[in-house]
Write a protein that holds these residues in place. Structure first.
Motif, PDB file in Angstrom:
ATOM      1  N   UNK A   1      53.702  99.873  19.706  1.00 38.51           N
ATOM      2  CA  UNK A   1      53.170  98.597  19.212  1.00 38.51           C
ATOM      3  C   UNK A   1      51.853  98.849  18.486  1.00 38.51           C
ATOM      4  N   UNK A   2      51.698  98.262  17.323  1.00 38.41           N
ATOM      5  CA  UNK A   2      50.441  98.335  16.582  1.00 38.41           C
ATOM      6  C   UNK A   2      49.496  97.269  17.122  1.00 38.41           C
ATOM      7  N   UNK A   3      48.309  97.683  17.517  1.00 43.03           N
ATOM      8  CA  UNK A   3      47.327  96.752  18.064  1.00 43.03           C
ATOM      9  C   UNK A   3      46.014  96.897  17.309  1.00 43.03           C
ATOM     10  N   UNK A   4      45.316  95.786  17.127  1.00 46.90           N
ATOM     11  CA  UNK A   4      44.085  95.762  16.344  1.00 46.90           C
ATOM     12  C   UNK A   4      42.870  95.768  17.244  1.00 46.90           C
TER      13      UNK A   4
ATOM     14  N   UNK B   1      49.476 104.493  16.900  1.00 47.18           N
ATOM     15  CA  UNK B   1      49.930 104.839  18.255  1.00 47.18           C
ATOM     16  C   UNK B   1      50.678 106.176  18.267  1.00 47.18           C
ATOM     17  N   UNK B   2      50.764 106.763  19.418  1.00 47.58           N
ATOM     18  CA  UNK B   2      51.562 107.979  19.573  1.00 47.58           C
ATOM     19  C   UNK B   2      53.012 107.666  19.231  1.00 47.58           C
ATOM     20  N   UNK B   3      53.631 108.560  18.489  1.00 46.02           N
ATOM     21  CA  UNK B   3      55.026 108.379  18.123  1.00 46.02           C
ATOM     22  C   UNK B   3      55.254 107.670  16.808  1.00 46.02           C
ATOM     23  N   UNK B   4      54.180 107.159  16.180  1.00 43.80           N
ATOM     24  CA  UNK B   4      54.322 106.485  14.889  1.00 43.80           C
ATOM     25  C   UNK B   4      54.037 107.490  13.777  1.00 43.80           C
ATOM     26  N   UNK B   5      55.032 107.675  12.935  1.00 42.02           N
ATOM     27  CA  UNK B   5      54.884 108.628  11.836  1.00 42.02           C
ATOM     28  C   UNK B   5      54.213 107.998  10.621  1.00 42.02           C
TER      29      UNK B   5
ATOM     30  N   UNK C   1      50.701  92.290  12.638  1.00 46.78           N
ATOM     31  CA  UNK C   1      49.427  92.409  13.349  1.00 46.78           C
ATOM     32  C   UNK C   1      48.670  91.108  13.100  1.00 46.78           C
ATOM     33  N   UNK C   2      48.342  90.412  14.170  1.00 51.06           N
ATOM     34  CA  UNK C   2      47.690  89.106  14.075  1.00 51.06           C
ATOM     35  C   UNK C   2      46.374  89.162  14.849  1.00 51.06           C
ATOM     36  N   UNK C   3      45.292  88.772  14.188  1.00 51.60           N
ATOM     37  CA  UNK C   3      43.974  88.743  14.818  1.00 51.60           C
ATOM     38  C   UNK C   3      43.361  87.372  14.585  1.00 51.60           C
TER      39      UNK C   3
END
Length: 639
Positions: free
Chosen positions: A404-407, A426-430, A491-493
Motif C-alpha cells: 500500500x502506498x502511504x503518504x 514500500x518493499x516489493x514495489x518496483x 493516495x489521498x491526504x
C-alpha cells in the motif's frame, strides 16, 4: 417446452452506439443432469439469447470435451436469426461425459470474435458451466488471449458447483467473473445482470408483479431499447399488458415490433427496434401467484468507469482508500447515482464536491474506505430514478498481501509556505506510474502541484496555498510490484492549512533573580494583542524530571496586560542547576519571550549551613563589643 413467436420486422432504427459481440457457451460436459436442472440450464441460455439488443451479434459454442461452434454469428437485428438462435439451442443435444476443455473453448471464442467484420464496441463470453477445471495452469494461454487487447470479458455461471479456478484464471484476467448462480428466481436475476457488465449502455432492474395488479415502472432517461423477462412460478402466469404512451406492446398492432419467447418458467418480450422508450410503463400480469419481472434497457449514453480502472472487475490492496470515477450521462437533477458494495453506499456526483475532481466535466467521483470488506465483493453502479433502482454490476477484489502506498503529511502547514507530500516506496514495489496528481483548497478546482519529483526512496509533490483552509491532495497511480502484479491505487491526504494568528503574546519576568531557591516564586508579565482569550501553557523542557511549574496553564484575557505569579518546585536536586521553561499558546499563537532560562538551587543550597551561621553570629557579636569599647575610649580622650 419452448415457444418462439417471430413476426416480420420493419427496418430497424439506427442504433445509438450500443452493440455487443458475444459468444454464448453451453457446457455439455459430464453426466446428464436431472430433468429439472436441465430445464433450468436451458432457461438461462434462452434468456441470454432472447434479451440481446438489436445490434448484438451472438455465437453459440457447444462446450465440453469436444467443443465446436454451432454455425456462424447470429445477427439480433434480423428476426430470422433470432428465431434460428433459439432453434439452435434446442439442437445442442445430450451430454458428453468427459471434462470440458476450457482452454480450447476460450481460444475458440476469441478466434470467432476476432474474425467478425466491424467489431462492436463491446464483446465478451457468457458461459453456462457445469464444473470447475482440474488443471488451472493449462488455462494461462487462454486467459492471456481473453485479456487481449482487446479484452473479452469472460462471465460464467454454474447451477451445480463453485467455479473458483475459472474465476481466478479466465475471468479475472479478462475482467469478468465466474460464480455459482443463486437458487431459483435469483439465478435469472444474476444472468440478466451480466448484460449490464458487458455493455456500458445497459441497465437492469427487478420488481415483483402481484397477479392482476397494474405496476408502473419509469424507464431511465434516454432509454432507446428494452426487454422484459417474466419469471413465473407456474406456466399459468402470463403478461397481459405492457403499455407505454398509449401503445400496448402485447397488442396486435405491436406484434411486428417485438420478439416473444416462452418456456414453462420464462416469458420474454424484447423490443426489436431502437426508439424512444423512456418514461412510464404500465405492466400487468395475470395468474394465481406473484411473479418476478426483470427489465434490461439500453440508454443513449454509456456509463464508463475511469478510476480505478475502465474494466468491471478491479483488484486493489485491502485497506487502501478507493477513488471511483466514471463518465456519466447528463441525467436530470433528480436522477441519483451511487456505487454500492456490501453495506456501503458511496454517492457519485459531478458537482465538484470533496470526491469529485471538477464540477460539470461529465465525470462523477466518489471516495471510500473499504473498511472490513475483503476478498471478492460484488458491487454495482446504482441509478435511482423515480422510485426504481437500475444497476450495472462491478466486482472488487480486495487483496491483503499487496503493498500500500502511504503518504507522510507535513506538520502545521501555513499559507504561502511550501507544502510537501511524500510517498515512500514500500518493499516489493518496483515502479509506480502516476497519471494524475492535484490539490484543492475547500471546494475550489483541483490544481497541479508546483513540483513533482521521484527520489531514491519514493515520490514527492510540492505546492503552496494562498490562504488557510481545508486542503485535499489526490494522486492516482498504477503500481507494479516485483512479482509483476499491476493494480491501481489512490493516495489521498486531507490536511488543515492554518493561517498565523494576527496577534501574539509577549511574556517577561517582573524580576529575574540571579538564582532562584526552591520552592520559589516568579511573576510573569503577560501582554496580549490577541482578539480572543488565550491559554498559555508552561512546560519544563530541561530538568523536568525534578522540577515542576504550578500552574501549568495560565488563562490570558484578550488585549490585556496581566501579572501572574507562578511557583517553581523541585525535589531531589543535588546542587544548583539550570532549568528551561517553554511557554506556548494552546491554539498556536506566537509567543514572544517564549522560553525562560533560570539557575535554581535547592532549599539551603549555596547559602550558610547552620554551623557557619553560628560562627558568623559569634564573630558578629564579638566585633560589636570591640567597636563599642573603642568608641568609649575615644570619648574619654577628648576634653
Amino acid at each position: 417446452m419452448l415457444i418462439v413467436r417471430i413476426h416480420p420486422a420493419p427496418a430497424l432504427a439506427q442504433g445509438r452506439g450500443d452493440a455487443a459481440d458475444v459468444v454464448v457457451v453451453a457446457d455439455r460436459s459430464g453426466r446428464a443432469p436431472d430433468p429439472g436442472l436441465r430445464d433450468a440450464m436451458g432457461d438461462l441460455l434462452t434468456l441470454w439469447g432472447a434479451t440481446a439488443a438489436p445490434q448484438d451479434r451472438l455465437f453459440l459454442l457447444r462446450g465440453g470435451p469436444f467443443p465446436r461452434m454451432m454455425g456462424e454469428a447470429f445477427s439480433m437485428r434480423d428476426a430470422e436469426d433470432r428465431a434460428a438462435f433459439q432453434r439452435m439451442l434446442a439442437r445442442l443435444g445430450g451430454f458428453d461425459q468427459g471434462d470440458a476443455r476450457w482452454p480450447s473453448i476460450a481460444q475458440m471464442a476469441v478466434r470467432s470474435l476476432s474474425r467478425l467484420p466491424d467489431p462492436a464496441p463491446s464483446s465478451g463470453v457468457l458461459a453456462l458451466a457445469r464444473a470447475d477445471p482440474t488443471d488451472p495452469e493449462a488455462l494461462s494461454s487462454a486467459a492471456a488471449a481473453l485479456a487481449g487487447p482487446p479484452a473479452r470479458p469472460f462471465f460464467a455461471l454454474s447451477l451445480e458447483q463453485s467455479l473458483g479456478r475459472l474465476d481466478a484464471t479466465l475471468a479475472k484476467a479478462s475482467g469478468g467473473v465466474a460464480a455459482m448462480a443463486p437458487l431459483d428466481e435469483e439465478r435469472y436475476q444474476a444472468a440478466l445482470r451480466l448484460w449490464g457488465a458487458l455493455s456500458p449502455y445497459r441497465w437492469t432492474t427487478w420488481l415483483a408483479l402481484p397477479p392482476g395488479l397494474e405496476q408502473r415502472l419509469e424507464l431511465p432517461p434516454g432509454t432507446v431499447w428494452a426487454a422484459f423477462v417474466l419469471v413465473r412460478p407456474s406456466p399459468s402466469i402470463r403478461l397481459v399488458n405492457l403499455i407505454h404512451e398509449g401503445t400496448d406492446w402485447l397488442g396486435p398492432a405491436a406484434q411486428a415490433r417485438i420478439h416473444r419467447v416462452s418456456t414453462d418458467r420464462l416469458e420474454i418480450v424484447t423490443l426489436l427496434t431502437f426508439g424512444s422508450y423512456e418514461g412510464e410503463w404500465r405492466i400487468r400480469s395475470e395468474g394465481d401467484r406473484e411473479a418476478g419481472l426483470g427489465v434490461v434497457v439500453s440508454v443513449r449514453s454509456p456509463l464508463l468507469p475511469q478510476e480505478p480502472a475502465p474494466a468491471r472487475r478491479w483488484t486493489v490492496p485491502a485497506g487502501a482508500p478507493l477513488f471511483l470515477e466514471a463518465i456519466v450521462p447528463r441525467w436530470p437533477p433528480d436522477a441519483a447515482l451511487e456505487w454500492q458494495a456490501g453495506d456501503l453506499r458511496i454517492p457519485l456526483r459531478d458537482d465538484g464536491g470533496e470526491a469529485d475532481r471538477e464540477a460539470g466535466d461529465g465525470r462523477a467521483g466518489g471516495l471510500f474506505d473499504p473498511g472490513a470488506l475483503s476478498g471478492r465483493v460484488e458491487g454495482a453502479f446504482r441509478l435511482s430514478w423515480k422510485g426504481g433502482i437500475w444497476e450495472q454490476p462491478v466486482w472488487l477484489d480486495l487483496e491483503p498481501g499487496l503493498p500500500i502506498l502511504e503518504a507522510r503529511v507535513p506538520v502545521s502547514p501555513t499559507p504561502g509556505m511550501p507544502i510537501t507530500i511524500t510517498v515512500d516506496r514500500p518493499d516489493g514495489v518496483e515502479a509506480v506510474r502516476w497519471h494524475w496528481a492535484g490539490w484543492r483548497l475547500g471546494s475550489a478546482r483541483y490544481q497541479p502541484p508546483e513540483a513533482a519529483i521521484a527520489t531514491e526512496s519514493g515520490w514527492q509533490w510540492t505546492f503552496r496555498t494562498p490562504t488557510g483552509g481545508k486542503v485535499r491532495f489526490l494522486a492516482l497511480g498504477e503500481v507494479r510490484t516485483s512479482t509483476a502484479r499491476v493494480y491501481p491505487q489512490a493516495v489521498v491526504v486531507d490536511l488543515a492549512v492554518v493561517a498565523p494568528t494576527e496577534g501574539r503574546l509577549f511574556v517577561t519576568l517582573e524580576r529575574r533573580p540571579q538564582r532562584l531557591t526552591l520552592p520559589g516564586e516568579l511573576t510573569l508579565v503577560i501582554t496580549s494583542t490577541l482578539d480572543r482569550p488565550a491559554q498559555l501553557r508552561l512546560e519544563v523542557v530541561e530538568g523536568k524530571d525534578r522540577v515542576q511549574v504550578i500552574p501549568a496553564l495560565v488563562p490570558v484575557p484578550a488585549r490585556e496586560v496581566i501579572r501572574r505569579k507562578i511557583q517553581v518546585r523541585g525535589e531531589g536536586l543535588p546542587d544548583s542547576q539550570s532549568v528551561r521553561i517553554r511557554l506556548r499558546e494552546e491554539k498556536g499563537a506566537p509567543v514572544e519571550g517564549g522560553e525562560l532560562s533560570l539557575l535554581i538551587a535547592p532549599a539551603g543550597g549555596g547559602g550558610f549551613s547552620p554551623v557557619w551561621l553560628c560562627l558568623s553570629a559569634a564573630v558578629g557579636a564579638g566585633g560589636f563589643l570591640l567597636l563599642r569599647r573603642l568608641m568609649q575610649r575615644s570619648r574619654e580622650r577628648w576634653p
